[in-house]
Design an enzyme around this catalytic site. Structure first.
Site, mmCIF file in Angstrom:
data_model
loop_
_atom_site.group_PDB
_atom_site.id
_atom_site.type_symbol
_atom_site.label_atom_id
_atom_site.label_comp_id
_atom_site.label_asym_id
_atom_site.label_seq_id
_atom_site.Cartn_x
_atom_site.Cartn_y
_atom_site.Cartn_z
ATOM 1 N N ARG C 97 68.548 80.625 81.492
ATOM 2 C CA ARG C 97 67.526 81.616 80.993
ATOM 3 C C ARG C 97 67.456 82.762 81.788
ATOM 4 O O ARG C 97 67.058 83.856 81.271
ATOM 5 C CB ARG C 97 66.180 81.107 80.840
ATOM 6 N N ASN C 151 64.810 76.768 71.687
ATOM 7 C CA ASN C 151 64.560 78.023 71.273
ATOM 8 C C ASN C 151 66.169 78.392 71.308
ATOM 9 O O ASN C 151 66.931 77.930 71.880
ATOM 10 C CB ASN C 151 63.925 78.841 72.440
ATOM 11 N N CYS C 172 56.714 77.158 65.897
ATOM 12 C CA CYS C 172 56.387 78.401 66.705
ATOM 13 C C CYS C 172 55.097 78.159 66.909
ATOM 14 O O CYS C 172 54.135 78.084 66.183
ATOM 15 C CB CYS C 172 56.833 79.562 65.776
ATOM 16 N N TYR C 253 56.076 89.950 69.558
ATOM 17 C CA TYR C 253 57.376 90.128 69.800
ATOM 18 C C TYR C 253 57.955 91.290 69.049
ATOM 19 O O TYR C 253 58.917 92.016 69.451
ATOM 20 C CB TYR C 253 58.618 88.855 69.354
#
Lengths: 438, 438, 438, 438
Positions: C97, C151, C172, C253
């Site tokens: 990540r 994810n 989500c 986002y």
């Protein structure tokens, strides 16, 4: 518990006590309190409406519900401040219905109140009145929901949705009846059964049945069970074949289409004997009103079960309850398609499982109709669109093409002769066709 | 001038000389030279095919065209190296067609070679053969175009397009006939007229007519002209009303639907007297072959005009010419919809004005069907999809639902009885249903 | 109360205790009893997973819940007989990540775990593992529901839905977080608020907000309130303008797209200082595990709130509860579009308000996206389709075009260089690209 | 040969002589006779327009064509009786174009006349004028076709088609340039090549190339040939990769998107040196007008080739010829989508291969865009819809969202600053934004 005001247009109907019984039950269950109920009718219906109101008050008194039930023959006055409006008018009354049923049979066409030329005539009479009701709702109680059960429910709802901006949807008791029948056949509580329903009013299809959330198509459409299912759904035994192929359960009205020759024969025979359903209902109504009038009767009479329209009041009041309490509830309703059934225009009305909450109904996205019935549904929708156009604009040519498009007519000569006779025999109820020539 | 090889499957048809005459005319006009023409037929058709071939050679000789015309009863051999393949087979011959026409009338249903149960039976017989032909084409001449005129042309083309990847499209002579008739009614050269055509084979609609590029709907659908138009389009006088509303010209086959009761009466009457069209055609064919056999006849006989199928050869050869010369040409053809008619599935076959050039046909984007006919066309398309499924897979239930979906049947009992009799009387031509039970 | 078995894949996550806390709360509320909970992880995660399990047992013991919590490093064994499977794997762990977040910044592109090249790399690593999990579910517990929170959730769910037939949907926590924030801003109970949500995972839009069933857009998007709303939805103040025009609330986002330049600057700055979110999360996790390890800690530590992913466990367990109890419940989920959003392909996965009951989730029919965001959503969906194709088939060209299609990349040279570096730095997790050349 | 009247709005353009040369050539070829040509311009363009007219008369005289060429600065007067109107206005002239090109570069965004913020500003200026022209056409010559080449051609045509009912379509010279280039690369006559083109103006894709009707994708996209193709299509060498994957040839404008970073660098560099294309064109125009002014020059000067817009006049006049002669002709044009490209709204304008005849253009049904470019095209279409809305209604918020939606901007801060500066620097040409606040 929220306090709401319900106005019933066509309150003098013999159905109304069932509706009022439901209102009491929902109060008993703590769902909502209909503090005021107004029964609206036309002046000619005054006596009947007052009988119904008086009987309803007795029911309420017996069960201790402190509501006001009143009658009104001034629709606008009655609507003032309404929260929910239920429309169940029958323009022309039982007499017009009788003509709807009798007239087509002469032409070898099925005579029926909502399907075929009978339903067509009914739509021509009812749609203008429905639009007037909607205009009054917009003026006097613009935030109220208008629940339409005026027949033909799909056509009337399509007119309302295309030509007004009232908050509205249409009701039908067919899907809930199938649900109840399946529950009974499976010997489970109805609450454990949920259906995916799609199609048009009186031409809808149960495409999935869930028991406790599980799709039970393998059980339902097994050789061993399908017979029970057919019977439960009030279908003739030969419909087994259709169910096995479709893996879906049609509304019994489908039989008017698929078993049309036999139905016409039966109707022709009945016409010379016991008469049609209207004749029968008139007798039942007489009996019902005799009961309602008795000062000591304060419970729903047994005879009401014969009246038809079973569960309609359940649908109406469950929806009201879901909206008032803002708790999601599934019901097959007549709503704007909006893409939920991909084979039909986006702006038309369909009958489809919707989830109802405080926002009102939202259709579920259910996809495509089975190929075996897709064409029929599309053809009937074209008939419906033309009928709404004819009814709203008084357009004779649209009316002719509507009838010609109906799968039970489908012949220009028959359509022409039928239309001529329908326009003539319904003249007093069709102001929009005044002076128009066929 | 390009040299091409044309193979005609079903070459023993009485039509073939008209096709060959067209081949000569295009050579005379400098469009293309069909250096080799092979007439393929089944062994039982040998005598007829040879008669046709011999007569064709006489026509060519007279007009000086140096082509080879030969017959073959070995399809694969014949296809080797072909540039264009024209399929015009009639599985079961005139005898089967006669049954197609006679059988439904017993049930009060229209008996017709391409529409209704007759066309359905024809599709069940023809589609398996069409798929075999396509397989041979893929093997022996994969770049060749297969022009399908085997009836029912729309259904057979849909089977070819859904179940093979041969380069193919379907022909129909109805749109060109309407074009010719309009030109005549307007007294202008056909070349000055162009049509927008959309719908299905034998259920198509001319939605726009352009004269020198100008949309002339105001003229065509005027009170003064519409009668001429109706007559020219071979429609009964009462169709005036339809044309005035639709602002479109239907294929005459629409009358089987919209004037069905009268048509059934006429057919019933004819059945007891002069017989059906098949009976008539059999007589005409006898006469035609008598002419073809005469060693001194080297021109198309007059009698051919009575044969029907007028202009089919024009459509076929104009398309071939446009493809060979790579010059754009408009023609209403049966092609994959692909979104061109938005009311019908993307993957089905429609009849629509296409532009043909070296690439083959591409449909024009024409939008939506008129509401007045949309439902009927959608219903017939559902019937067609089910019929193709039934024919390809030998699926008895699909066959039953196909018939039930046909607007001219639309009754389960009739569908059942008809299907039973169709399967029985066509048994020798329906290997795919061998051992299947209704 | 029904007894269910829950398997958590990626059970060693620091999130898991929150999930287990929810499991206990639903038992306390009488919704369902998770009699067996299995935490599955990879062998390298053994120590962490055992810490989590031990801590969970302490929580349960304290609150008296008699469940078995066990760990397993054999996925198939663990899945046997499962009712619900929750997948929350992080392939490559925090280290991968960190690379996802750091690498793009070099190219002036946003570095983020789910959006942009970081999410892309994550999808390439995670999708093959997700497909393996699905295969195991099909083998060992084919009737179980697989709730995906691995994810990037939308992409992984699209791969599952297109390439397996497991019963699945994606979760989500963004929509529920917006709902909670609106409720707080309005000072009402969250249960009184319902949202219409549509779009894609991490690119969804709240198009309607209902308070007690009433659409309150006039209140929300008033000059007086919008600032509160923006703040509550964790949007930067300048997003006011967007909300006022859209009459919709975007996922935070969206700011990666619409405020991209500033975000890149901030990220570049952070990279040289405190590091990215991964760096931060690694610290929080250390702290969390320190807490979990303490034998006397038997309640959720405060620090968990900083962990992110708030409400994810609420969404997961509310859905499980609705399915177990077969009671309808609204939730914005990642499901097959099927026509619910008309601007996107039917077969793709969308994030949309669905109604969940025993049958699982069914999307509501919500119509069209606002024009102001339609194009962006369509573009991102094209990126997603290409990414899924690339991940499933190991298709380098599809991978290149996926990156090129991403609105935050949108440049071939950047896409090329990024892809090269992503493939290289993730090599050990991308067996599907073994030996493939860019 | 039909006698037509052509009116050229923006007749003082340096392009006009090429158009007139084409008019002469079609007369020489016997296609049509433009007996009257009127060059309309704004009063400030009087001198230029008269130079062009005088030069055109010399060309005609030399080649013996007996037409009248006149100038007019009264548009309505000029339009009276026109058969074809060609609109090629440049609102704000070269000076405004220069600003369109220069201004965005400051923000690191591509500066270009039709793509990005430059094209956006151009649309805001041009659309109101285009609508006025359309109104005049409707009044003075309602049957005339309006061929739009005013840039940005797609946006202006969308405004015309959505907001007027004039008969119109938009032209572009990109597809024909690709066709010519392919023909040259293959060394065949252009007439043997036909393209399937789909997309938007300056964002279209050649999805199929036919040589003599044969699809030659295997040849074109072979390793051996693709380099020639890329070069011929004026694409940078690295586009080979794209072509190999897409099996389609993009418009060179795609490079503004896919090679954006490099393009911005090149533009930034050029800005400090030779200037942008506008600077260059201004020099070429000076040179051209110097030629046109010479009384002995009566042939098209060589310098015209450098002017750009190659083949635009060919497209315009081939379409006019096809319409006048009513002979089908393929051309990629900007027309109402109507379902021809299924991924885009039905009512928007697309650039697509259409067949043009007397009826005007009809789009071919070409299906879906390649996935690799679908999202980009959809995103740009959303930008275009917002831009048209902004330009027609003077809607500042729509303008802001338009810019924000443009893939080359895609950042709110940049969009805001750009919009502010665009509105300011174009103030005199944007009456619709008078008094509106950002």
């Amino acid at each position: 518990m929220k306090n709401i005001k319900i106005v019933v247009i066509g309150g003098g109907s013999s159905y109304t006590p069932e509706l009022l019984d439901g209102v009491i039950r929902h109060w008993e269950a703590g769902d909502f309190f209909a503090g005021e109920v107004v029964l609206v009718d036309v002046p000619e219906g005054r006596e009947r409406t007052e009988v119904i109101a008086e009987f309803s008050r007795r029911m309420m008194k017996k069960r201790g519900m402190p509501s006001t039930v009143r009658v009104s023959f001034n629709r606008k006055e009655a609507l003032d401040g309404a929260t929910f409006v239920i429309s169940q008018v029958r323009v022309g009354g039982m007499k017009a219905r009788r003509t709807d049923e009798h007239l087509p049979i002469k032409y070898g066409v099925i005579g029926q109140e909502t399907t075929g030329p009978g339903g067509f005539a009914n739509a021509l009479r009812t749609i203008p009145v429905a639009l007037e009701i909607a205009a009054d709702v917009k003026e006097k109680c613009p935030d109220a929901w208008l629940l339409n059960f005026s027949n033909p429910s799909g056509l009337v709802t399509e007119a309302l949705i295309k030509h007004t901006d009232v908050k509205t949807f249409g009701l039908c008791n067919v899907p809930i009846s199938i649900k109840m029948a399946i529950a009974q056949a499976l010997r489970v509580e109805p609450a454990r059964i949920r259906l995916d329903v799609m199609g048009l009013n009186h031409l809808s299809f149960v495409t999935h049945v869930y028991r406790d959330g599980e799709d039970i198509r393998d059980l339902l459409f097994s050789r061993a069970f399908v017979g029970h299912l057919t019977k439960a759904a009030k279908l003739k035994p030969e419909m087994d074949r259709f169910l096995m192929r479709l893996k879906a359960i049609p509304s019994p009205y489908l039989q008017y289409y698929w078993l049309r020759r036999r139905t016409v024969s039966e109707e022709e025979r009945a016409l010379g004997n016991e008469g049609t359903r209207a004749d029968e209902v008139m007798k039942i109504e007489e009996e019902l009103f005799a009961q309602y009038r008795k000062p000591d009767v304060d419970e729903l009479p047994e005879a009401l079960k014969k009246r038809g329209g079973a569960w309609y009041s359940t649908v109406a009041l469950d929806c009201i309850s879901a909206m008032v309490r803002n708790v999601p509830h599934f019901e097959a309703l007549n709503v704007r398609n909006n893409g939920a059934i991909v084979d039909l225009p986006s702006d038309c009305v369909v009958e489809i499982t919707s989830v109802v909450d405080g926002k009102g109904p939202t259709p579920l996205q259910l996809g495509s109709l089975p190929l075996e019935v897709r064409g029929l549904v599309q053809q009937v929708k074209a008939y419906e669109e033309l009928t709404v156009e004819a009814a709203v604009r008084g357009d004779v040519e649209a009316a002719f093409f509507a009838l010609l498009n109906h799968p039970l007519v489908g012949d220009a000569e028959v359509a022409f002769d039928l239309l001529k006779e329908i326009l003539e025999s319904n003249r007093e109820f069709l102001p929009q066709f005044q002076g128009k020539k066929l």
